[in-house]
Design an enzyme around this catalytic site. Structure first.
Site, PDB file in Angstrom:
ATOM      1  N   GLY A   1       0.866  -1.190   0.000  1.00 32.14           N
ATOM      2  CA  GLY A   1       0.000   0.000   0.000  1.00 32.14           C
ATOM      3  C   GLY A   1       0.893   1.227   0.000  1.00 32.14           C
ATOM      4  NE  ARG A   2      -2.791   4.924   1.286  1.00 29.81           N
ATOM      5  CZ  ARG A   2      -4.116   4.925   1.311  1.00 29.81           C
ATOM      6  NH1 ARG A   2      -4.752   5.895   0.696  1.00 29.81           N
ATOM      7  NH2 ARG A   2      -4.791   4.017   1.958  1.00 29.81           N
ATOM      8  CB  ILE A   3       2.788   2.228   4.842  1.00 31.04           C
ATOM      9  CG1 ILE A   3       1.776   3.226   5.423  1.00 31.04           C
ATOM     10  CG2 ILE A   3       3.969   2.084   5.793  1.00 31.04           C
ATOM     11  CD1 ILE A   3       1.021   2.716   6.651  1.00 31.04           C
TER      12      ILE A   3
ATOM     13  NE  ARG B   1      -6.387  -7.316  -2.001  1.00 31.27           N
ATOM     14  CZ  ARG B   1      -7.341  -6.807  -1.254  1.00 31.27           C
ATOM     15  NH1 ARG B   1      -8.464  -7.465  -1.086  1.00 31.27           N
ATOM     16  NH2 ARG B   1      -7.208  -5.641  -0.674  1.00 31.27           N
TER      17      ARG B   1
ATOM     18  NE  ARG C   1      -4.630  -2.262  13.497  1.00 33.08           N
ATOM     19  CZ  ARG C   1      -4.043  -1.120  13.154  1.00 33.08           C
ATOM     20  NH1 ARG C   1      -2.727  -1.055  13.028  1.00 33.08           N
ATOM     21  NH2 ARG C   1      -4.764  -0.035  12.938  1.00 33.08           N
TER      22      ARG C   1
ATOM     23  CD  GLU D   1      -1.163  -3.592  19.561  1.00 35.06           C
ATOM     24  OE1 GLU D   1      -1.631  -2.437  19.544  1.00 35.06           O
ATOM     25  OE2 GLU D   1      -0.573  -4.086  18.602  1.00 35.06           O
TER      26      GLU D   1
ATOM     27  CG  HIS E   1       0.185   0.015  17.639  1.00 37.16           C
ATOM     28  ND1 HIS E   1      -0.885  -0.827  17.496  1.00 37.16           N
ATOM     29  CD2 HIS E   1       0.225   0.749  16.493  1.00 37.16           C
ATOM     30  CE1 HIS E   1      -1.471  -0.611  16.327  1.00 37.16           C
ATOM     31  NE2 HIS E   1      -0.811   0.345  15.699  1.00 37.16           N
ATOM     32  CB  ILE E   2       5.425   4.103  18.552  1.00 36.25           C
ATOM     33  CG1 ILE E   2       6.661   3.237  18.219  1.00 36.25           C
ATOM     34  CG2 ILE E   2       5.094   4.044  20.033  1.00 36.25           C
ATOM     35  CD1 ILE E   2       7.967   3.795  18.804  1.00 36.25           C
ATOM     36  N   GLY E   3       3.934   3.230  15.326  1.00 39.19           N
ATOM     37  CA  GLY E   3       4.181   3.439  13.892  1.00 39.19           C
ATOM     38  C   GLY E   3       4.074   4.879  13.424  1.00 39.19           C
TER      39      GLY E   3
HETATM   40  C1  GLV Z   1      -2.096   2.600  13.365  1.00 38.93           C
HETATM   41  O1  GLV Z   1      -1.803   1.465  13.584  1.00 38.93           O
HETATM   42  C2  GLV Z   1      -2.964   2.999  12.315  1.00 38.93           C
HETATM   43  O2  GLV Z   1      -3.668   2.146  11.759  1.00 38.93           O
HETATM   44  O3  GLV Z   1      -2.995   4.191  12.011  1.00 38.93           O
HETATM   45  C1  GLV Z   2      -2.582   1.532   3.745  1.00 39.32           C
HETATM   46  O1  GLV Z   2      -3.589   2.176   3.658  1.00 39.32           O
HETATM   47  C2  GLV Z   2      -1.278   2.115   3.547  1.00 39.32           C
HETATM   48  O2  GLV Z   2      -1.215   3.355   3.562  1.00 39.32           O
HETATM   49  O3  GLV Z   2      -0.315   1.347   3.383  1.00 39.32           O
END
Ligand code: GLV
Ligand code: GLV
Length: 319
Positions: free
Chosen positions: A156-158, A178, A238, A267, A286-288
């Site tokens: 995805g974007r991340i 996918r 997750r 968590e 969980h500090i992404g």
């Molecule tokens: C953090 O886990 C988020 O989904 O933004």
């Molecule tokens: C999901 O929405 C991402 O940004 O990876």
């Protein structure tokens, strides 16, 4: 006409509350811990909008109770805490906070990758414990990051932002998704492969898929056994995507080399989770997306979605 009512499930900045107050009266849960379920059900009974965190479950029970609810604005990109189908049935709009957290989350994913590969937290503990009594050639030797093969599950974007960073480290990039991501391929040289190939060939496997019925327990005994003995597993998606007992076995039996985890099945992670006892696990709470700037942007986007819906306009990031 009565002003619409908004409930905000955590303490947010005055600026964000002021945004909401342009269209509504606002109530907030201001404790540092999540609002207890019974209280939440009580508070949402008459509200038109709720600004939620990933700690709040939005399900049939809540929606039945919140008869006036028009929008749930989740302050997260992930939304596995929300029953989308139920929201649809109740005619409730759901929004998340994509884009604004992409780069910060990719930074954290990369920080965790490097910390795990190069044993940064273990080395820090070693020094602080007074164990640094001599230098030796293999002391705290880790795995190469530069030039290694990175496997991204969930492009995805991340994922794309992680791939851009990896490019600067001269990494070969594989991904499993996918659908094919042509632009990311052009930009980063990433190669679409099957999950098995990705697991077999990657030195670093980074999990970034949202939690869905398809990805629940995606990583189990079989998947970890396909990975290299020198490989590093990173989870910033997750906790539910990973069978933690299988991960523990893979680490103890040295089927994989180390793991970096920002997310857990439960968590906050209970301190007696066996994964936390292993020296080759780097664990984060969980500090992404947790930078000061990004958390403000996320809160503002969630508030802007509420303002839009309560003003009969299109939300900015509806699901
Ligand atoms: C953090 O886990 C988020 O989904 O933004
Ligand atoms: C999901 O929405 C991402 O940004 O990876």
């Amino acid at each position: 006409m009565k002003k619409p009512q908004v409930f905000v499930t955590r303490k947010l900045t005055d600026e964000v509350i002021a945004m909401l107050e342009t269209v509504a009266s606002v109530e907030q849960w201001t404790e540092e811990y999540p609002i207890p379920r019974e209280l939440l059900l009580d508070r949402v009974e008459h509200v038109d909008a709720v600004l939620t965190m990933l700690t709040e479950r939005v399900d049939e029970e809540l929606l039945t109770k919140a008869k006036n609810l028009r929008i749930v604005a989740n302050m997260a990109v992930g939304y596995d805490n929300i029953d989308l189908a139920a929201c649809k049935r109740h005619g409730v709009v759901v929004t998340n906070t994509p884009d604004v957290l992409t780069e910060a989350t990719a930074d954290l994913a990369f920080a965790l990758l490097m910390a795990t590969g190069r044993r940064v937290t273990e080395a820090n503990r070693f020094l602080l414990n007074g164990e640094w009594t001599s230098w030796s050639p293999m002391l705290l030797a880790g795995q190469n990051v530069y030039g290694a093969t990175l496997g991204i599950i969930g492009m995805g974007r991340i994922g794309e932002a992680v791939a851009r960073r990896a490019r600067g480290f001269g990494m070969r990039i594989l991904y499993h998704n996918r659908n094919r991501k042509h632009q990311a391929e052009e930009e980063t040289g990433a190669l679409l492969v099957g999950l098995e190939t990705l697991l077999q060939e990657s030195d670093y496997v980074v999990l970034l898929t949202p939690l869905t019925d398809e990805t629940r327990l995606l990583m189990g005994d079989r998947e970890f056994s396909l990975m290299k003995e020198t490989s590093v597993f990173i989870n910033v998606s997750r906790g539910g995507t990973v069978d933690e007992a299988a991960l523990y076995r893979a680490l103890v039996e040295k089927k994989i080399w180390a793991a970096g985890l920002d997310v857990f099945q439960i968590e906050p992670v209970p301190p007696d989770n066996p994964l936390l006892s292993l020296p080759n696990v780097v664990a984060l709470p969980h500090i992404g997306s947790a930078t000061l700037q990004t958390r403000v942007e996320m809160a503002k986007l969630a508030a802007a979605n509420i303002v839009a819906v309560l003003s009969e306009k299109e939300p900015l990031s509806a699901l």
